[in-house]
Each structure stands twice: as structure tokens, then as C-alpha cells.
Design a protein around this motif. Sequence first.
Motif, short mmCIF file in Angstrom:
data_model
loop_
_atom_site.label_atom_id
_atom_site.label_comp_id
_atom_site.label_asym_id
_atom_site.label_seq_id
_atom_site.Cartn_x
_atom_site.Cartn_y
_atom_site.Cartn_z
N ILE A 34 -36.29 46.60 -19.07
CA ILE A 34 -35.55 46.14 -20.25
C ILE A 34 -34.09 46.58 -20.17
CG2 ILE A 34 -35.33 46.41 -22.76
CD1 ILE A 34 -38.45 46.37 -22.81
N GLY A 35 -33.85 47.82 -19.78
CA GLY A 35 -32.47 48.32 -19.67
C GLY A 35 -31.65 47.53 -18.66
N TYR A 36 -32.25 47.18 -17.53
CA TYR A 36 -31.52 46.41 -16.52
C TYR A 36 -31.24 44.98 -17.00
CZ TYR A 36 -32.26 50.17 -13.15
OH TYR A 36 -32.25 51.37 -12.50
N ILE A 53 -28.05 32.37 -16.75
CA ILE A 53 -28.37 33.80 -16.70
C ILE A 53 -29.01 34.24 -18.01
CG2 ILE A 53 -27.36 36.12 -16.62
CD1 ILE A 53 -25.41 34.99 -14.48
N ASP A 54 -28.46 33.78 -19.13
CA ASP A 54 -29.06 34.10 -20.42
C ASP A 54 -30.51 33.62 -20.48
OD1 ASP A 54 -26.76 35.29 -21.38
OD2 ASP A 54 -26.17 33.59 -22.64
N ILE A 55 -30.73 32.38 -20.09
CA ILE A 55 -32.07 31.81 -20.13
C ILE A 55 -33.03 32.64 -19.30
CG2 ILE A 55 -33.45 29.81 -19.37
CD1 ILE A 55 -30.99 28.07 -20.22
N SER A 56 -32.63 32.99 -18.10
CA SER A 56 -33.47 33.78 -17.21
C SER A 56 -33.75 35.17 -17.79
CB SER A 56 -32.80 33.92 -15.84
OG SER A 56 -33.54 34.76 -15.02
N ALA A 57 -32.72 35.85 -18.23
CA ALA A 57 -32.89 37.22 -18.75
C ALA A 57 -33.69 37.22 -20.05
CB ALA A 57 -31.54 37.88 -18.95
N TYR A 58 -33.42 36.27 -20.94
CA TYR A 58 -34.19 36.21 -22.19
C TYR A 58 -35.66 35.93 -21.91
CZ TYR A 58 -29.78 36.01 -24.86
OH TYR A 58 -28.56 36.27 -25.41
N SER A 59 -35.95 35.07 -20.95
CA SER A 59 -37.34 34.79 -20.58
C SER A 59 -38.03 36.05 -20.08
CB SER A 59 -37.41 33.70 -19.52
OG SER A 59 -36.95 32.48 -20.02
N CYS A 64 -41.48 41.00 -20.95
CA CYS A 64 -41.60 42.46 -21.03
C CYS A 64 -42.16 42.89 -22.38
CB CYS A 64 -40.24 43.13 -20.82
SG CYS A 64 -39.61 43.08 -19.14
N TYR A 65 -41.59 42.34 -23.44
CA TYR A 65 -42.05 42.72 -24.78
C TYR A 65 -43.45 42.17 -25.07
CZ TYR A 65 -37.62 44.86 -25.93
OH TYR A 65 -36.53 45.70 -25.95
N HIS A 66 -43.75 41.00 -24.55
CA HIS A 66 -45.09 40.44 -24.72
C HIS A 66 -46.12 41.36 -24.06
CE1 HIS A 66 -48.03 36.91 -23.81
NE2 HIS A 66 -48.47 37.66 -24.79
N ARG A 67 -45.84 41.75 -22.84
CA ARG A 67 -46.78 42.63 -22.11
C ARG A 67 -46.92 44.00 -22.77
NH1 ARG A 67 -47.27 41.60 -15.84
NH2 ARG A 67 -46.97 39.37 -15.84
N SER A 68 -45.86 44.45 -23.44
CA SER A 68 -45.94 45.75 -24.11
C SER A 68 -46.62 45.64 -25.47
CB SER A 68 -44.54 46.35 -24.27
OG SER A 68 -43.82 45.67 -25.28
N GLY A 69 -46.89 44.41 -25.91
CA GLY A 69 -47.59 44.20 -27.18
C GLY A 69 -46.68 44.04 -28.38
N LYS A 73 -40.67 41.26 -31.10
CA LYS A 73 -39.53 41.35 -30.18
C LYS A 73 -39.63 40.25 -29.12
CE LYS A 73 -36.15 44.40 -29.64
NZ LYS A 73 -34.96 44.29 -30.44
N ALA A 74 -40.85 39.98 -28.66
CA ALA A 74 -41.05 38.90 -27.69
C ALA A 74 -40.61 37.56 -28.29
CB ALA A 74 -42.51 38.84 -27.25
N LEU A 75 -40.99 37.31 -29.53
CA LEU A 75 -40.58 36.06 -30.19
C LEU A 75 -39.07 36.01 -30.40
CD1 LEU A 75 -43.45 35.58 -32.76
CD2 LEU A 75 -42.67 33.87 -31.10
N GLU A 76 -38.47 37.15 -30.70
CA GLU A 76 -37.01 37.20 -30.87
C GLU A 76 -36.30 36.75 -29.59
OE1 GLU A 76 -33.66 40.71 -31.03
OE2 GLU A 76 -35.52 41.06 -32.16
N TYR A 77 -36.74 37.29 -28.45
CA TYR A 77 -36.11 36.90 -27.18
C TYR A 77 -36.47 35.49 -26.77
CZ TYR A 77 -33.77 41.28 -26.49
OH TYR A 77 -32.92 42.33 -26.65
N LEU A 78 -37.66 35.05 -27.11
CA LEU A 78 -38.04 33.67 -26.80
C LEU A 78 -37.17 32.69 -27.60
CD1 LEU A 78 -39.76 31.72 -25.26
CD2 LEU A 78 -41.57 32.07 -26.94
N ASP A 79 -36.92 33.02 -28.86
CA ASP A 79 -36.03 32.17 -29.65
C ASP A 79 -34.62 32.14 -29.07
OD1 ASP A 79 -37.94 31.30 -31.45
OD2 ASP A 79 -37.51 32.86 -32.93
N LYS A 80 -34.14 33.28 -28.56
CA LYS A 80 -32.83 33.32 -27.91
C LYS A 80 -32.84 32.46 -26.65
CE LYS A 80 -31.29 37.81 -29.56
NZ LYS A 80 -30.75 39.13 -29.19
#
Length: 167
Positions: A34-36, A53-59, A64-69, A73-80
Amino acid sequence: QLLKDEKELLGSNQIAGIRCYLTLADCSPWDMKIGYYDKALTLNHEQYQYRAIDISAYSCLMECYHRSGDLEKALEYLDKRIEAGEGFSAYTDSDRIIAYLDKGVLIVKRKDYDEAIQCLAPLLELEGYGSDLKAMMYLKTGEAYYGKEDFSKAREMVEMAYDFFDR
């Protein structure tokens, strides 16, 4: 160290730095990814604003957040990711459709079945992409109907999914 060496070799070419951070994220343990990705996004927003790059990193952050449960947060990044892709790719582009399918999947996991159906329903009307992807859309829609205890509609969706998998 790689980034410092890169700067000495290439000067202020930050696109190489962004790619290095994305690669570091891909190769790192889960607790560092996540930090990287965040660093790559920060550099991109400060220097270039490349939507790819945004699309790739947000995906990747969504994953990452989905796998962490952390579904919120996963939905937030998916919306981005979806927002970054608007107007960037065709309406029936499979990456765009997969992003909406992923959103439906996360919403089903959150047990907001009506919202999941609302998210997935427009996808079922689209044409021009693979039958396996269409089957997954019907399957996830069926899962949402099952969660709502609308078993006849759930069965109908699963039967449609089966028909597409069979193709």
C-alpha cells in the motif's frame, strides 16, 4: 536505493521512479504494498497525472484492501479507479466492465443486495465481450438475489450464468 541510483542515472525523470514504486509494490510483502502504491500515485499526481497509472494503482490498492478484508476502503479505491477510467476507455472495454463487476462483488460481500443488483444490472445488457465475463455477471447477480431470498430470480440468474459458461 534503486530509486536513488535511478535519479543519479536519469536525473529528474520521475516516470521511471513511478514505475519503480509500482514494481516494488508488486514484489513486496502485503504489509508494504500500500505504501509503495501510494508513493507512485503521489509522484504521478505531482508530476504527470497519467490516468493509466492512476487506473493501475487504484486497481491494485482495491485488491490490497479487499484481501485485507477492508471492503469500504476497497470500494473507495474501486470508485477512484472507475472515475479515472471514465472517458479513457470504451464503454464496453473489458477492463471497465471488470471494474464494475468487481464493484458488484464487493457490494454483495457487504450484503447490500439491492445496490449490488443495481450496479450489475446494466452490465447484463451490454454486448461485445467474452461469455465467461458475462457468466460471472449473471452468477454474481444471482448471488445478490439469493441474499435477498428471491430464490426464483437467483435460480434464473444462475441458469443464465451456466448457459454462458457452456458457450
